[in-house]
Design a protein around this motif. Structure first.
Motif, mmCIF file in Angstrom:
data_model
loop_
_atom_site.group_PDB
_atom_site.id
_atom_site.type_symbol
_atom_site.label_atom_id
_atom_site.label_comp_id
_atom_site.label_asym_id
_atom_site.label_seq_id
_atom_site.Cartn_x
_atom_site.Cartn_y
_atom_site.Cartn_z
ATOM 1 N N ARG A 255 0.856 -1.185 0.000
ATOM 2 C CA ARG A 255 0.000 0.000 0.000
ATOM 3 C C ARG A 255 0.893 1.235 0.000
ATOM 4 O O ARG A 255 1.972 1.255 0.594
ATOM 5 N N LEU A 262 -4.936 -1.797 -0.478
ATOM 6 C CA LEU A 262 -3.888 -2.787 -0.697
ATOM 7 C C LEU A 262 -3.861 -3.187 -2.169
ATOM 8 O O LEU A 262 -4.896 -3.252 -2.831
ATOM 9 N N ARG A 263 -2.663 -3.458 -2.676
ATOM 10 C CA ARG A 263 -2.489 -3.969 -4.038
ATOM 11 C C ARG A 263 -1.720 -5.284 -3.965
ATOM 12 O O ARG A 263 -0.802 -5.431 -3.149
ATOM 13 N N GLN A 310 -9.928 -3.548 -8.046
ATOM 14 C CA GLN A 310 -9.780 -3.454 -6.597
ATOM 15 C C GLN A 310 -10.744 -4.382 -5.874
ATOM 16 O O GLN A 310 -10.424 -4.921 -4.809
ATOM 17 N N GLN A 355 0.061 -1.584 8.654
ATOM 18 C CA GLN A 355 -0.946 -0.588 8.998
ATOM 19 C C GLN A 355 -0.434 0.353 10.086
ATOM 20 O O GLN A 355 -0.664 1.569 10.046
#
Length: 360
Positions: A255, A262-263, A310, A355
């Motif tokens: 990210r 998120l990717r 996504q 995070q």
């Protein structure tokens, strides 16, 4: 005669010397192991047998060292080091968890209660540490210590953070080197100041990253941008020690900042994907998504395949959090049908750490 008998009784009543050299080597009691591994930084598989990877040796008549696995990562085993001591006339042992000096250009000298890929030489009493920055082992940190009779004194510490396959570990920059052998543990040599180094360029790899290992994942956050945000990623690999990069495939969940989505991307080092064919992704043997060619993106490199939609990314992440393994199935440019599995052990902890450390 009475005096002679009294002397003999006194001799035979004296406890035998507690010489570890005469006692078979054995691991610490289970309660000592449990106490040492009761640490949030220790992550071991549920079925893992600690004693199968335990290592130890006798340092002298009154002292032993125990090395206990604490965390298994892709190419590093993190261990706790315990010193067992007995006095000359006792049979009860004391167990002390050891701490060691650690160095990085970001934080300078710090203390750590773990060593990485630790090894004790039973002949010399030398203790070694080798933390790999990546699988090929061309960056990281290495250190060595010598048993002085009371504690481990550092001999040398090297750190190399740039990751360069042409520079072997024994040629890495030295940040500490002992100038003479200490006469005792109470009179250590002075620390040599680390050499002055050029300011790191954090715009290029390895981006001055903060890194942590969670089971099979390496999670890293780059240095904060001007607005306080940080790029973070969790990475796991299919390793190949013969490959130039040390791996054949990489799975990355990343990210750009804390509030960014998120990717997911799948990196193939050798077997490039046929971009005219679909790719399927399964969790624990169940297909979760099928990506059509137009849903597979390559915004950064031609072999770095991103999940485009996504919605499908979010669907995958939810399944990955609860899963044990993920499998990518695709067709290569050579026409081969390939199936690539990755372990998901450590992913949830990695995402939480990302995070917390992703900045604004």
């Amino acid at each position: 005669m009475k005096h002679l008998m009294a002397a003999l009784v006194a001799v035979f009543a004296t406890p035998a010397l507690a010489d570890f050299n005469e006692i078979p080597m054995a691991p610490p009691p289970q309660e000592v192991i449990d106490r040492a591994l009761d640490d949030p930084d220790c992550f071991l598989p549920e079925a893992f047998e600690v004693l199968e990877m335990w290592d130890g040796t006798t340092l002298d008549a009154n002292t032993r060292i125990h090395i206990l696995p604490c965390q298994l990562a892709a190419y590093n085993m993190i261990s706790k080091v315990i010193i067992e001591r007995r006095d000359d006339e006792g049979t009860d042992s004391t167990f002390d968890l050891q701490s060691f000096a650690d160095y990085s250009s970001l934080y300078g000298w710090t203390a750590s209660d773990t060593l990485t890929n630790a090894f004790i030489n039973p002949e010399t009493g030398h203790l070694a540490h080798f933390h790999k920055g990546r699988g090929i082992g061309d960056c990281g940190a290495s250190g060595s210590w010598e048993w002085t009779g009371f504690l481990f004194a550092m001999i040398e510490y090297r750190v190399y953070e740039a990751c360069n396959p042409s520079l072997m570990p024994d040629a890495w920059p030295i940040v500490y080197q002992r100038t003479s052998k200490p006469e005792s543990a109470m009179r250590p040599d002075p620390v040599i100041d680390p050499p002055e180094t050029e300011t790191a360029d954090c715009s290029v790899a390895p981006f001055c990253e903060d890194r942590r290992y969670f089971k099979d994942f390496l999670v890293a956050c780059r240095q904060p941008r001007d607005d306080g945000s940080r790029f973070c990623s969790a990475n796991t690999y299919v390793h190949d020690t013969g490959a130039p990069a040390g791996y054949e495939y990489q799975l990355r969940i990343a990210r750009e900042r804390r509030d960014a989505p998120l990717r997911i991307s799948f990196i193939a080092v050798f077997e490039m994907m046929d971009r005219s064919k679909p790719m399927t992704i399964s969790i624990d043997g169940t297909r979760i998504v099928a990506l059509q060619p137009h849903e597979i993106e390559t915004p950064e490199a031609i072999n770095d395949y991103f999940v485009g939609p996504q919605q499908k990314t979010d669907q995958l992440v939810d399944a990955m959090r609860a899963g044990a393994d993920i499998t990518f199935t695709y067709r290569s440019e050579q026409g081969k049908s390939l199936t690539v599995p990755f372990s998901l052990s450590g992913l949830t902890a990695s995402l939480l750490w990302m995070q917390e450390n992703a900045g604004n």
